[in-house]
Write a protein that holds these residues in place. Structure first.
Motif, PDB file in Angstrom:
ATOM      1  N   MET A   1      38.674  50.153  42.234  1.00 35.94           N
ATOM      2  CA  MET A   1      38.431  50.619  40.876  1.00 35.94           C
ATOM      3  C   MET A   1      38.647  49.504  39.872  1.00 35.94           C
ATOM      4  N   LYS A   2      38.246  49.792  38.645  1.00 37.48           N
ATOM      5  CA  LYS A   2      38.512  48.880  37.538  1.00 37.48           C
ATOM      6  C   LYS A   2      39.770  49.385  36.838  1.00 37.48           C
ATOM      7  N   GLY A   3      40.823  48.581  36.911  1.00 39.32           N
ATOM      8  CA  GLY A   3      42.093  48.974  36.326  1.00 39.32           C
ATOM      9  C   GLY A   3      43.006  49.594  37.365  1.00 39.32           C
ATOM     10  N   THR A   4      43.949  50.370  36.874  1.00 35.62           N
ATOM     11  CA  THR A   4      44.923  51.046  37.735  1.00 35.62           C
ATOM     12  C   THR A   4      44.851  52.549  37.479  1.00 35.62           C
ATOM     13  N   PRO A   5      45.416  53.357  38.364  1.00 37.73           N
ATOM     14  CA  PRO A   5      45.408  54.801  38.107  1.00 37.73           C
ATOM     15  C   PRO A   5      46.068  55.159  36.768  1.00 37.73           C
ATOM     16  N   GLU A   6      47.089  54.423  36.400  1.00 35.91           N
ATOM     17  CA  GLU A   6      47.774  54.690  35.135  1.00 35.91           C
ATOM     18  C   GLU A   6      46.966  54.200  33.932  1.00 35.91           C
ATOM     19  N   PHE A   7      46.198  53.132  34.138  1.00 40.84           N
ATOM     20  CA  PHE A   7      45.419  52.527  33.054  1.00 40.84           C
ATOM     21  C   PHE A   7      44.030  52.126  33.560  1.00 40.84           C
ATOM     22  N   PRO A   8      43.157  53.110  33.830  1.00 36.48           N
ATOM     23  CA  PRO A   8      41.800  52.767  34.275  1.00 36.48           C
ATOM     24  C   PRO A   8      41.064  52.005  33.170  1.00 36.48           C
ATOM     25  N   ASN A   9      40.239  51.049  33.584  1.00 36.12           N
ATOM     26  CA  ASN A   9      39.490  50.243  32.615  1.00 36.12           C
ATOM     27  C   ASN A   9      38.046  50.671  32.460  1.00 36.12           C
TER      28      ASN A   9
ATOM     29  N   THR B   1      28.122  49.435  42.853  1.00 33.97           N
ATOM     30  CA  THR B   1      28.947  49.760  41.691  1.00 33.97           C
ATOM     31  C   THR B   1      30.370  50.128  42.076  1.00 33.97           C
ATOM     32  N   PHE B   2      31.210  50.215  41.046  1.00 38.29           N
ATOM     33  CA  PHE B   2      32.595  50.653  41.175  1.00 38.29           C
ATOM     34  C   PHE B   2      32.819  51.811  40.228  1.00 38.29           C
TER      35      PHE B   2
ATOM     36  N   GLY C   1      35.482  54.541  32.361  1.00 37.35           N
ATOM     37  CA  GLY C   1      35.448  55.995  32.450  1.00 37.35           C
ATOM     38  C   GLY C   1      35.189  56.513  33.852  1.00 37.35           C
ATOM     39  N   PHE C   2      34.381  55.788  34.619  1.00 37.90           N
ATOM     40  CA  PHE C   2      34.076  56.221  35.984  1.00 37.90           C
ATOM     41  C   PHE C   2      35.312  56.129  36.874  1.00 37.90           C
ATOM     42  N   SER C   3      36.065  55.047  36.727  1.00 36.09           N
ATOM     43  CA  SER C   3      37.314  54.920  37.486  1.00 36.09           C
ATOM     44  C   SER C   3      38.300  55.998  37.054  1.00 36.09           C
ATOM     45  N   ALA C   4      38.352  56.291  35.763  1.00 35.35           N
ATOM     46  CA  ALA C   4      39.246  57.337  35.265  1.00 35.35           C
ATOM     47  C   ALA C   4      38.896  58.693  35.871  1.00 35.35           C
ATOM     48  N   GLN C   5      37.602  59.001  35.983  1.00 36.77           N
ATOM     49  CA  GLN C   5      37.177  60.264  36.589  1.00 36.77           C
ATOM     50  C   GLN C   5      37.592  60.345  38.051  1.00 36.77           C
ATOM     51  N   ALA C   6      37.410  59.253  38.780  1.00 34.85           N
ATOM     52  CA  ALA C   6      37.779  59.232  40.203  1.00 34.85           C
ATOM     53  C   ALA C   6      39.272  59.470  40.376  1.00 34.85           C
ATOM     54  N   VAL C   7      40.074  58.812  39.561  1.00 29.69           N
ATOM     55  CA  VAL C   7      41.528  58.976  39.610  1.00 29.69           C
ATOM     56  C   VAL C   7      41.907  60.417  39.277  1.00 29.69           C
ATOM     57  N   GLU C   8      41.273  60.981  38.258  1.00 28.89           N
ATOM     58  CA  GLU C   8      41.573  62.356  37.861  1.00 28.89           C
ATOM     59  C   GLU C   8      41.277  63.325  38.996  1.00 28.89           C
ATOM     60  N   ILE C   9      40.167  63.141  39.671  1.00 29.59           N
ATOM     61  CA  ILE C   9      39.803  64.030  40.779  1.00 29.59           C
ATOM     62  C   ILE C   9      40.789  63.887  41.931  1.00 29.59           C
ATOM     63  N   LEU C  10      41.146  62.669  42.285  1.00 30.97           N
ATOM     64  CA  LEU C  10      42.125  62.491  43.364  1.00 30.97           C
ATOM     65  C   LEU C  10      43.467  63.100  42.985  1.00 30.97           C
ATOM     66  N   SER C  11      43.819  63.024  41.712  1.00 31.77           N
ATOM     67  CA  SER C  11      45.060  63.649  41.245  1.00 31.77           C
ATOM     68  C   SER C  11      44.982  65.173  41.329  1.00 31.77           C
ATOM     69  N   ILE C  12      43.856  65.739  40.916  1.00 33.27           N
ATOM     70  CA  ILE C  12      43.670  67.193  41.006  1.00 33.27           C
ATOM     71  C   ILE C  12      43.762  67.647  42.453  1.00 33.27           C
ATOM     72  N   CYS C  13      43.238  66.824  43.360  1.00 31.42           N
ATOM     73  CA  CYS C  13      43.294  67.135  44.795  1.00 31.42           C
ATOM     74  C   CYS C  13      44.677  66.869  45.379  1.00 31.42           C
ATOM     75  N   ASN C  14      45.583  66.351  44.548  1.00 31.55           N
ATOM     76  CA  ASN C  14      46.937  66.024  44.980  1.00 31.55           C
ATOM     77  C   ASN C  14      46.911  65.065  46.163  1.00 31.55           C
ATOM     78  N   GLN C  15      45.998  64.092  46.090  1.00 33.79           N
ATOM     79  CA  GLN C  15      45.814  63.155  47.189  1.00 33.79           C
ATOM     80  C   GLN C  15      46.487  61.819  46.897  1.00 33.79           C
ATOM     81  N   GLN C  16      47.295  61.369  47.826  1.00 37.30           N
ATOM     82  CA  GLN C  16      47.859  60.031  47.728  1.00 37.30           C
ATOM     83  C   GLN C  16      46.807  59.048  48.225  1.00 37.30           C
ATOM     84  N   TYR C  17      46.801  57.873  47.631  1.00 34.51           N
ATOM     85  CA  TYR C  17      45.785  56.888  47.985  1.00 34.51           C
ATOM     86  C   TYR C  17      46.257  55.496  47.602  1.00 34.51           C
ATOM     87  N   ALA C  18      45.673  54.524  48.251  1.00 37.45           N
ATOM     88  CA  ALA C  18      45.864  53.131  47.863  1.00 37.45           C
ATOM     89  C   ALA C  18      44.741  52.775  46.905  1.00 37.45           C
TER      90      ALA C  18
END
Length: 115
Positions: free
Chosen positions: A20-28, A69-70, A30-47
């Motif tokens: 991704m672009k950025g970090t889960p706490e600070f995505p750089n 793309t990323f 919008g697309f990375s932010a959406q991916a992080v949000e979905i993984l969080s909603i799924c309560n999924q741990q990830y690298a």
């Protein structure tokens, strides 16, 4: 280790990894932010890998993955896709099913950017 070998190692050693672009706490983006949000909603741990910190990974991963793309979500060594596919799979429930089937290998929300 060359960049492609490093990518292969990251994918092989992390059942769920998000490039991704950025970090889960600070995505750089919008697309990375959406991916992080979905993984969080799924309560999924990830690298994750912040590709902005690693220009060689940013350059080589699209060639290796045949995906330009990323973000890129990989589960159990397979490319799932980018943001649109992640959103589509989440809405259909397929992403949750896939995430529930991952190996029992422990996978924390790791920042493996400092390797």
């Amino acid at each position: 280790m060359n960049t492609i070998d490093e990518i292969k190692d990251q994918i092989a050693n992390n059942p769920v990894i998000l490039y991704m672009k950025g970090t889960p706490e600070f995505p750089n983006c919008g697309f990375s932010a959406q991916a992080v949000e979905i993984l969080s909603i799924c309560n999924q741990q990830y690298a994750y890998i912040d590709i902005l910190k690693f220009p060689l990974i940013r350059k080589e991963l699209p060639k290796y993955a045949n995906w330009p793309t990323f973000p890129q979500l990989w589960i159990n060594g397979e490319l799932i896709g980018g943001c649109d596919i992640i959103v589509e799979m989440f809405k259909s429930g397929k992403l949750q099913i896939l995430l529930n089937s991952i190996s029992s290998k422990k996978n924390n929300k790791n920042n493996i950017n400092n390797k």
